[in-house]
Design an enzyme around this catalytic site. Structure first.
Site, PDB file in Angstrom:
ATOM      1  NE  ARG A  34      51.270  14.069 -65.351  1.00 40.35           N
ATOM      2  CZ  ARG A  34      51.836  12.906 -65.617  1.00 40.35           C
ATOM      3  NH1 ARG A  34      52.382  12.705 -66.783  1.00 40.35           N
ATOM      4  NH2 ARG A  34      51.879  11.965 -64.712  1.00 40.35           N
ATOM      5  NE  ARG A  38      57.646  15.605 -69.755  1.00 41.57           N
ATOM      6  CZ  ARG A  38      57.791  14.289 -69.755  1.00 41.57           C
ATOM      7  NH1 ARG A  38      58.960  13.760 -70.000  1.00 41.57           N
ATOM      8  NH2 ARG A  38      56.770  13.507 -69.528  1.00 41.57           N
ATOM      9  NE  ARG A  47      61.387  19.811 -62.719  1.00 41.55           N
ATOM     10  CZ  ARG A  47      61.241  18.619 -63.249  1.00 41.55           C
ATOM     11  NH1 ARG A  47      60.090  18.237 -63.712  1.00 41.55           N
ATOM     12  NH2 ARG A  47      62.259  17.772 -63.315  1.00 41.55           N
ATOM     13  CG  ASP A  83      54.095  12.218 -59.397  1.00 38.81           C
ATOM     14  OD1 ASP A  83      54.014  12.520 -60.594  1.00 38.81           O
ATOM     15  OD2 ASP A  83      54.050  11.042 -58.986  1.00 38.81           O
ATOM     16  CE1 TYR A 158      54.278   4.206 -61.836  1.00 36.40           C
ATOM     17  CE2 TYR A 158      52.209   4.797 -60.790  1.00 36.40           C
ATOM     18  CZ  TYR A 158      53.031   4.792 -61.899  1.00 36.40           C
ATOM     19  OH  TYR A 158      52.609   5.375 -63.069  1.00 36.40           O
TER      20      TYR A 158
HETATM   21  O1  CP3 Z   1      49.163  19.204 -64.409  1.00 34.90           O
HETATM   22  C1  CP3 Z   1      48.823  18.248 -63.685  1.00 34.90           C
HETATM   23  O2  CP3 Z   1      48.057  17.338 -64.062  1.00 34.90           O
HETATM   24  C2  CP3 Z   1      49.260  18.254 -62.238  1.00 34.90           C
HETATM   25  C3  CP3 Z   1      50.435  17.576 -61.941  1.00 34.90           C
HETATM   26  C4  CP3 Z   1      50.523  16.068 -61.944  1.00 34.90           C
HETATM   27  C5  CP3 Z   1      51.751  15.420 -62.181  1.00 34.90           C
HETATM   28  N1  CP3 Z   1      51.606  14.099 -61.931  1.00 34.90           N
HETATM   29  C6  CP3 Z   1      52.984  16.122 -62.556  1.00 34.90           C
HETATM   30  C7  CP3 Z   1      54.020  15.359 -63.267  1.00 34.90           C
HETATM   31  C8  CP3 Z   1      49.600  15.087 -61.634  1.00 34.90           C
HETATM   32  C9  CP3 Z   1      48.114  15.234 -61.354  1.00 34.90           C
HETATM   33  C10 CP3 Z   1      50.295  13.843 -61.620  1.00 34.90           C
HETATM   34  C11 CP3 Z   1      49.681  12.573 -61.252  1.00 34.90           C
HETATM   35  C12 CP3 Z   1      50.337  11.326 -61.637  1.00 34.90           C
HETATM   36  N2  CP3 Z   1      51.661  10.988 -61.534  1.00 34.90           N
HETATM   37  C13 CP3 Z   1      49.641  10.204 -62.099  1.00 34.90           C
HETATM   38  C14 CP3 Z   1      48.162  10.140 -62.273  1.00 34.90           C
HETATM   39  C15 CP3 Z   1      47.769  10.817 -63.528  1.00 34.90           C
HETATM   40  C16 CP3 Z   1      48.013  10.000 -64.760  1.00 34.90           C
HETATM   41  O3  CP3 Z   1      48.800  10.430 -65.588  1.00 34.90           O
HETATM   42  O4  CP3 Z   1      47.393   8.930 -64.864  1.00 34.90           O
HETATM   43  C17 CP3 Z   1      50.581   9.181 -62.331  1.00 34.90           C
HETATM   44  C18 CP3 Z   1      50.287   7.801 -62.857  1.00 34.90           C
HETATM   45  C19 CP3 Z   1      51.853   9.688 -61.957  1.00 34.90           C
HETATM   46  C20 CP3 Z   1      53.154   8.994 -61.988  1.00 34.90           C
HETATM   47  C21 CP3 Z   1      54.045   9.701 -62.938  1.00 34.90           C
HETATM   48  N3  CP3 Z   1      54.742  10.838 -62.610  1.00 34.90           N
HETATM   49  C22 CP3 Z   1      54.284   9.419 -64.304  1.00 34.90           C
HETATM   50  C23 CP3 Z   1      53.717   8.265 -65.068  1.00 34.90           C
HETATM   51  C24 CP3 Z   1      55.143  10.432 -64.791  1.00 34.90           C
HETATM   52  C25 CP3 Z   1      55.604  10.670 -66.220  1.00 34.90           C
HETATM   53  C26 CP3 Z   1      56.990  10.263 -66.482  1.00 34.90           C
HETATM   54  C27 CP3 Z   1      57.495  10.929 -67.747  1.00 34.90           C
HETATM   55  O5  CP3 Z   1      58.499  11.628 -67.658  1.00 34.90           O
HETATM   56  O6  CP3 Z   1      56.881  10.737 -68.804  1.00 34.90           O
HETATM   57  C28 CP3 Z   1      55.413  11.288 -63.718  1.00 34.90           C
HETATM   58  C29 CP3 Z   1      56.248  12.516 -63.780  1.00 34.90           C
HETATM   59  C30 CP3 Z   1      55.486  13.780 -63.829  1.00 34.90           C
HETATM   60  N4  CP3 Z   1      54.455  14.083 -62.988  1.00 34.90           N
HETATM   61  C31 CP3 Z   1      55.736  14.874 -64.676  1.00 34.90           C
HETATM   62  C32 CP3 Z   1      54.823  15.873 -64.325  1.00 34.90           C
HETATM   63  C33 CP3 Z   1      54.724  17.269 -64.881  1.00 34.90           C
HETATM   64  C34 CP3 Z   1      56.821  14.950 -65.721  1.00 34.90           C
HETATM   65  C35 CP3 Z   1      58.063  15.395 -65.019  1.00 34.90           C
HETATM   66  C36 CP3 Z   1      59.006  16.088 -65.947  1.00 34.90           C
HETATM   67  O7  CP3 Z   1      58.797  17.265 -66.240  1.00 34.90           O
HETATM   68  O8  CP3 Z   1      59.998  15.454 -66.324  1.00 34.90           O
END
Ligand code: CP3
Length: 351
Positions: A34, A38, A47, A83, A158
């Protein structure tokens, strides 16, 4: 990006790829799960007004967002901005990512018929992703791009729960009650994850990470019997593509002896198990990635430095070490602290 004299000229020979394979490195490579997101004001600005899953399908946005943390922090790898649910979305499953919540599935998978009705992912639909990867590889020069996918179990949580959950009780109940349909569901998710990874590697990604974020909720017996074979199928789906394979989950201390058997070169570890102990559990044939507690980055500088030193020291017990957090960057993290951690890891580990 300009390349620094003395660093590896090609991503295939970068410290990230070398450490993941257990080869000697100039410095311990570091990147952050990540790292795009944010914690960066430039991410929030870019974004604004675009929904997460739309942003993930816009090659220019993907390219720019992926590059932001590389420019700012000088990390040793980029990770594609995408994602884990994207392959499902591209295949036509109705999923939204709700800010602050995570992926929400409109029609959760609850029956055997729901499993069989899931659409397949057509590789042709990933052209946008390959465009983004090609643009990124051109911009990144010697810095490797990590491609990734969600592992079958974590994606199944999910789909079955309908959104994020703590206990994953519905998922486990389905796994026990409908073993045949469970196997078919995970088979199909493995095929789609492998398609997603192949698209990224074939367009130029230098390494892949398979996220089985929630596998830690399983016993080792259930994990080994009902999940691991499907994760192995994802890695097997890469065939002879010559890129290191990283496999990560949260709370997997009890699974560490097994998790590499899915076919990983490098096992990701969260903060619960120190890396020297993780090295004993994983064995000498694999490198480790991790494992600074992301919450440490919210503490004072002295604590940050002490913990970074500890992780670098304990990482020396592994065949190879890729420095990372034990899970993703927390949104409140001061990006300046991330840049400092990169510098400190490099300084402590310069050979
Ligand atoms: O920088 C990186 O790591 C690359 C991008 C990345 C994202 N998601 C972007 C993202 C990666 C590798 C993921 C994988 C992902 N997505 C996982 C596996 C990694 C982990 O955290 O265990 C999982 C479980 C998800 C599912 C998911 N997507 C979650 C739990 C969330 C967070 C929700 C939140 O708002 O807290 C997301 C959204 C997400 N994926 C964001 C990002 C940058 C946030 C989106 C935003 O900006 O609002």
């Amino acid at each position: 990006m300009t390349s620094v004299p003395g660093t590896a000229p090609s991503p295939a020979d970068s410290d990230l790829v070398r450490a993941a394979r257990g080869l000697p490195v100039a410095r311990t490579p570091v990147w952050f799960m990540r790292q795009a997101g944010r914690s960066l004001p430039e991410y929030r600005a870019l974004r604004a007004g675009t929904r997460m899953l739309e942003a993930c399908q816009d090659p220019d946005l993907v390219t720019e967002i992926t590059l932001q943390p590389v420019r700012r922090h000088g990390v040793d790898a980029a990770i594609l901005f995408s994602d884990i649910v994207l392959p499902l979305v591209v295949a036509g499953v109705d999923i939204e990512i709700k800010p602050g919540v995570g992926p929400v599935v409109a029609d959760p998978v609850r029956t055997v018929a729901d499993v069989d009705a899931l659409p397949d992912l057509e590789p042709e639909r990933l052209a946008f992703l390959q465009t983004a990867v090609r643009q990124l590889v051109a911009e990144l020069g010697p810095t490797p791009l990590i491609g990734f996918a969600g592992a079958p179990f974590t994606l199944a949580t999910y789909l079955i729960e309908g959104g994020p959950s703590k206990e994953h009780a519905r998922t486990k109940a389905f796994m026990y009650a409908e073993p045949a349909a469970w196997g078919r569901l995970l088979d199909r998710l493995a095929i789609s994850a492998a398609t997603f990874l192949r698209a990224q590697v074939d367009a130029g990604a230098s390494a892949v990470q398979l996220f089985d974020s929630w596998a830690g909720v399983l016993s080792a017996a259930d994990y080994g019997e009902r999940v691991l074979p499907h994760s192995r199928a994802v890695f097997d789906g890469l065939g002879d593509r010559d890129v290191p394979r990283i496999h990560f989950g949260v709370g997997t201390g009890e699974l560490l002896p097994l998790i590499g058997d899915a076919g990983a070169d490098t096992v990701g570890v969260d903060w619960r198990v120190p890396l020297d102990e993780a090295a004993r559990r994983v064995g000498p044939q694999r490198s480790l990635q991790g494992n600074l507690d992301p919450a440490v980055l919210l503490a004072d500088r002295e604590t940050v430095d002490r913990e970074v030193r500890r992780v670098v020291e304990q990482g020396r017990a592994a065949r190879g070490h890729v420095f990372n957090l034990g899970h993703g960057v927390l949104p409140d993290t001061d990006p300046g602290v991330l840049t400092h951690v990169v510098e400190l890891v490099h300084e402590l580990s310069a050979r």
